[in-house]
Design a protein around this motif. Structure first.
Motif, PDB file in Angstrom:
ATOM      1  N   LEU A  62      39.178  48.123  49.402  1.00  0.00           N
ATOM      2  CA  LEU A  62      39.507  46.612  49.712  1.00  0.00           C
ATOM      3  C   LEU A  62      38.292  45.732  49.124  1.00  0.00           C
ATOM      4  O   LEU A  62      38.698  44.475  48.882  1.00  0.00           O
ATOM      5  N   MET A  63      37.036  46.290  49.067  1.00  0.00           N
ATOM      6  CA  MET A  63      35.981  45.552  48.605  1.00  0.00           C
ATOM      7  C   MET A  63      36.141  44.958  47.263  1.00  0.00           C
ATOM      8  O   MET A  63      36.222  45.783  46.318  1.00  0.00           O
ATOM      9  N   LYS A  64      35.928  43.672  47.101  1.00  0.00           N
ATOM     10  CA  LYS A  64      35.837  43.072  45.854  1.00  0.00           C
ATOM     11  C   LYS A  64      34.745  42.387  45.426  1.00  0.00           C
ATOM     12  O   LYS A  64      33.768  42.067  46.403  1.00  0.00           O
ATOM     13  N   PRO A  65      34.360  41.891  44.284  1.00  0.00           N
ATOM     14  CA  PRO A  65      33.112  41.190  43.820  1.00  0.00           C
ATOM     15  C   PRO A  65      33.153  39.782  44.858  1.00  0.00           C
ATOM     16  O   PRO A  65      31.887  39.545  45.306  1.00  0.00           O
ATOM     17  N   ASP A  66      34.189  39.304  45.199  1.00  0.00           N
ATOM     18  CA  ASP A  66      34.256  37.942  45.736  1.00  0.00           C
ATOM     19  C   ASP A  66      33.957  37.883  47.160  1.00  0.00           C
ATOM     20  O   ASP A  66      34.913  38.559  47.918  1.00  0.00           O
ATOM     21  N   ALA A  67      32.824  37.345  47.666  1.00  0.00           N
ATOM     22  CA  ALA A  67      32.623  37.416  49.004  1.00  0.00           C
ATOM     23  C   ALA A  67      33.601  36.766  50.008  1.00  0.00           C
ATOM     24  O   ALA A  67      34.210  37.134  50.977  1.00  0.00           O
ATOM     25  N   VAL A  68      34.049  35.654  49.567  1.00  0.00           N
ATOM     26  CA  VAL A  68      35.266  34.839  50.111  1.00  0.00           C
ATOM     27  C   VAL A  68      36.474  35.608  50.035  1.00  0.00           C
ATOM     28  O   VAL A  68      37.206  35.697  51.250  1.00  0.00           O
ATOM     29  N   GLN A  69      36.650  36.186  49.192  1.00  0.00           N
ATOM     30  CA  GLN A  69      37.898  37.053  49.186  1.00  0.00           C
ATOM     31  C   GLN A  69      38.038  38.239  50.147  1.00  0.00           C
ATOM     32  O   GLN A  69      38.925  38.484  50.819  1.00  0.00           O
ATOM     33  N   ASN A  70      36.681  38.801  50.089  1.00  0.00           N
ATOM     34  CA  ASN A  70      36.542  40.066  51.018  1.00  0.00           C
ATOM     35  C   ASN A  70      36.703  39.736  52.520  1.00  0.00           C
ATOM     36  O   ASN A  70      37.259  40.257  53.386  1.00  0.00           O
ATOM     37  N   TRP A 157      42.828  51.560  66.221  1.00  0.00           N
ATOM     38  CA  TRP A 157      42.262  50.125  66.184  1.00  0.00           C
ATOM     39  C   TRP A 157      40.739  50.242  65.710  1.00  0.00           C
ATOM     40  O   TRP A 157      40.543  49.370  64.601  1.00  0.00           O
ATOM     41  N   TYR A 158      39.990  50.927  66.332  1.00  0.00           N
ATOM     42  CA  TYR A 158      38.567  50.960  66.042  1.00  0.00           C
ATOM     43  C   TYR A 158      38.421  51.213  64.400  1.00  0.00           C
ATOM     44  O   TYR A 158      37.698  50.690  63.789  1.00  0.00           O
ATOM     45  N   LEU A 159      38.938  52.355  63.956  1.00  0.00           N
ATOM     46  CA  LEU A 159      38.889  53.108  62.574  1.00  0.00           C
ATOM     47  C   LEU A 159      39.267  52.080  61.486  1.00  0.00           C
ATOM     48  O   LEU A 159      38.714  51.893  60.429  1.00  0.00           O
ATOM     49  N   ALA A 160      39.886  51.041  61.913  1.00  0.00           N
ATOM     50  CA  ALA A 160      40.574  49.929  60.860  1.00  0.00           C
ATOM     51  C   ALA A 160      39.776  48.553  61.540  1.00  0.00           C
ATOM     52  O   ALA A 160      39.337  48.099  60.300  1.00  0.00           O
ATOM     53  N   ALA A 161      39.768  48.179  62.401  1.00  0.00           N
ATOM     54  CA  ALA A 161      38.950  46.884  62.540  1.00  0.00           C
ATOM     55  C   ALA A 161      37.419  46.891  62.650  1.00  0.00           C
ATOM     56  O   ALA A 161      36.950  45.851  61.880  1.00  0.00           O
ATOM     57  N   MET A 162      36.807  47.841  62.985  1.00  0.00           N
ATOM     58  CA  MET A 162      35.272  48.170  62.891  1.00  0.00           C
ATOM     59  C   MET A 162      34.945  47.810  61.497  1.00  0.00           C
ATOM     60  O   MET A 162      34.042  47.077  61.338  1.00  0.00           O
ATOM     61  N   PRO A 163      35.432  48.454  60.536  1.00  0.00           N
ATOM     62  CA  PRO A 163      34.757  48.410  59.001  1.00  0.00           C
ATOM     63  C   PRO A 163      35.101  47.169  58.661  1.00  0.00           C
ATOM     64  O   PRO A 163      34.319  46.596  57.744  1.00  0.00           O
ATOM     65  N   MET A 164      36.399  46.258  58.933  1.00  0.00           N
ATOM     66  CA  MET A 164      36.707  45.057  58.551  1.00  0.00           C
ATOM     67  C   MET A 164      35.657  44.042  58.983  1.00  0.00           C
ATOM     68  O   MET A 164      35.278  43.162  58.468  1.00  0.00           O
ATOM     69  N   ALA A 165      35.210  44.234  60.426  1.00  0.00           N
ATOM     70  CA  ALA A 165      34.488  43.426  60.969  1.00  0.00           C
ATOM     71  C   ALA A 165      33.129  43.561  60.413  1.00  0.00           C
ATOM     72  O   ALA A 165      32.505  42.531  59.995  1.00  0.00           O
ATOM     73  N   MET A 166      32.597  44.710  59.924  1.00  0.00           N
ATOM     74  CA  MET A 166      31.258  44.874  59.382  1.00  0.00           C
ATOM     75  C   MET A 166      31.379  44.345  57.957  1.00  0.00           C
ATOM     76  O   MET A 166      30.424  43.772  57.274  1.00  0.00           O
ATOM     77  N   MET A 167      32.667  44.328  57.262  1.00  0.00           N
ATOM     78  CA  MET A 167      32.922  43.629  55.915  1.00  0.00           C
ATOM     79  C   MET A 167      32.707  42.273  55.791  1.00  0.00           C
ATOM     80  O   MET A 167      32.046  41.588  55.022  1.00  0.00           O
TER      81      MET A 167
END
Length: 591
Positions: A62-70, A157-167
């Motif tokens: 999911l990570m892209k160059p644009d910080a706002v999009q991420n 929920w942890y394995l999906a939400a945790m990396p997204m919160a960190m992103m």
């Protein structure tokens, strides 16, 4: 057996080297992905969240160059996963005591979300949702009795939400601003156009013209909505996106016999604009076109004037696609895709559950991430996945044998994860020909070295996970090539029909309005680009469904003709009879 063509092998090797070559922004995105994956692994280790490799996969995917999009993507996925987990509570309560009902729930929910994803703008997110739900339901088998619901839901929920919160946090601190990206894109387009004109090679602009200009316009819209710069600057950034595309389109239509002095004059004006941008200044306005200038020259100068701050005029917008495909219920391909992917996932689940071999559960995950709409796309992706899997597994096994014995702390494991993911991320940030191979290199490496909640020398788990990936590939290949195989030809024709519709809209405009229809012209070219990319996948199809050489040639000619006619319409060169040319294109696509 016929000998291998050495010329084809050299061309393939040269293409691979070109795809791996650095380009502006590639290194910046690569190290950010690797660093975030290392941080995600550390948090998973510290708080004992299972399946850290899957959490990292979401970052890489999911990570892209644009910080706002991420940030927007991450927040949206957190909300979505929360809703999905709430929905799964009901499913678990209904199926916790019945493996048969649980299997039926996996199949039905998987089919539904895959179908919706295939037939709507939701796209691959539908597959991610199906994967999360199916994976949660399979975790029930691993959970202690009496804790199944809380165990499965909590860790899913942890394995999906945790990396997204960190992103979100990562991009707030180290993300790349869309303003910076858009300004860099403007400079790249100006430089590429100057080089193409100077070399008399407008065909070098084709790949840029067929890129997704609509995505850049969305970026510019976010800049304005979020107030990242002043209102005047935000409006100019949006104009720059359209004007730089207009510049490339006009430059691609310059006559081949344009006198050298006139060509050099245009190049000089473009380079003046680049120099001003490098100095942090507004580009200077170009001189007005003289009486000898042709339409393409006038358009180049008009685009440069807009970049310099001149008014753009009223923009003719491109139509927005509906969320659901118009043929959602009449086209059986959507249902068949969902059914085939679900069948592959269920078969893999039955295999590893029946063998009581939970270590190869990556087979089920593979089915969701490797399946695509056409057989050619799926086989191509499987090839990338197997190649990436073997490379990543070799890296991981080497790390376990030679590096892991020296690692005693989570910090050392983070450094190892960073180094391994850096390789995969470099490949994944490339073009579509190789990008998924990079995702798989990183995923296979992580599945091998990230086991449990700390450094480990366990080779059995690494072996099982790689076997699972290969098993999933085999099952997907067998199902997608034998059950309702879909030729790439159908996707090519769909893209060309969409491009032809854009061509008709452009032809319907008055000649003086066409220069203001850049969004539609860019959308048209993007559809032609997608059709051309799909044609490259035909060699991956089984011979039984592969279109003949004559059909392939006709489709390539139609793609080229649509692009040529769009340029002629834009520049007012339509002496060949627009209606007749469009009619011939319609006849070709109707065959």
């Amino acid at each position: 057996m016929a000998p291998a063509d050495p010329h084809a092998e050299r061309a393939l090797f040269a293409q691979a080297l070109a795809d791996l070559a650095p380009f502006p922004g590639r290194a910046a995105l690569t190290w950010r992905i690797a660093l975030l994956c290392a941080l995600v692994c550390a948090v998973s280790m510290l708080y004992q969240i299972p399946e850290a490799a899957i959490s990292c996969y979401l970052v890489i995917f999911l990570m892209k160059p644009d910080a706002v999009q991420n940030i927007g993507t991450a927040l949206g996925l957190i909300v979505l996963v929360t809703l999905v987990v709430a929905f799964v509570v009901l499913l678990i309560n209904l199926t916790v005591e019945s493996p048969l009902l649980r299997l039926l729930a996996i199949a039905l929910v998987s089919f539904f979300f895959l179908f919706v994803g295939a037939a709507s703008q939701l796209g691959e997110i539908g597959g991610v949702i199906a994967l999360v739900i199916a994976f949660v339901l399979t975790l029930i088998n691993m959970a202690p009795i009496g804790e199944a619901v809380s165990y499965g839901l909590r860790y899913a929920w942890y394995l999906a939400a945790m990396p997204m919160a960190m992103m979100v946090a990562f991009n707030l601190v180290l993300g790349i601003s869309p303003v910076r990206l858009l300004r860099a894109t403007l400079r790249e387009r100006l430089t590429a156009t100057a080089e193409a004109i100077a070399a008399g090679a407008p065909e070098t602009l084709t790949e840029r013209l067929r890129g997704d200009n609509g995505a850049l316009e969305k970026q510019a819209g976010f800049v304005k909505v979020l107030g990242l710069v002043g209102k005047a600057s935000a409006s100019q950034i949006a104009r720059d996106v359209r004007a730089s595309y207009r510049l490339m389109l006009a430059a691609s239509g310059l006559p081949a016999d344009l006198p050298a002095e006139r060509r050099e004059k245009i190049v000089s004006e473009i380079r003046r604009a680049v120099a001003a941008l490098d100095a942090g200044e507004q580009p200077p306005p170009p001189p007005p076109a003289d009486a000898q200038a042709n339409t393409a020259e006038c358009e180049v100068l008009a685009a440069l004037a807009i970049i310099a701050g001149a008014p753009e005029g009223e923009v003719t917008p491109a139509p927005k696609p509906p969320f659901f495909a118009p043929d959602i219920f009449s086209n059986p391909d959507y249902q068949r895709f969902a059914l085939k992917t679900t069948a592959a996932a269920v078969v893999c689940y039955l295999i590893y559950a029946g063998l009581n071999w939970q270590g190869i559960h990556t087979a089920m995950i593979t089915c969701y991430v490797a399946a695509l709409g056409t057989t050619g796309e799926t086989v191509h992706k499987l090839g990338l996945r197997i190649t990436g899997c073997l490379i990543g597994a070799a890296m991981g096994l080497g790390a376990i044998l030679f590096v892991m014995p020296e690692i005693e702390t989570i910090g050392g494991l983070m450094a190892l994860v960073f180094a391994g993911t850096l390789v995969g991320a470099w490949v994944s940030t490339g073009n579509e020909r190789i990008a998924y191979g990079g995702v798989q290199i990183a995923l296979a490496f992580l599945l091998t070295v990230v086991q449990g909640f700390g450094p480990t020398l366990d080779l059995a788990t690494a072996r099982d996970r790689i076997i699972g990936i290969l098993l999933g590939n085999v099952v997907v290949y067998l199902i997608f090539t034998r059950l309702w195989p879909v030729s790439v030809e159908s996707a090519v024709r769909a893209h060309l029909h969409a491009a032809l519709a854009g061509l008709k809209r452009l032809a319907a405009l008055a000649p003086e309005r066409r220069p203001h229809a850049i969004p539609d012209a860019a959308l048209l070219e993007n559809e032609v680009g997608k059709a051309t990319e799909a044609l490259e996948l035909i060699p991956f199809e089984p011979p039984a469904i592969r279109p003949g050489a004559q059909t392939q040639a006709a489709l390539r000619e139609a793609a080229d003709e649509i692009g040529t006619l769009a340029r002629d319409l834009y520049l007012g060169r339509e002496a060949g009879g627009v209606d007749a040319r469009i009619g011939r294109l319609e006849a070709t696509l109707a065959r």
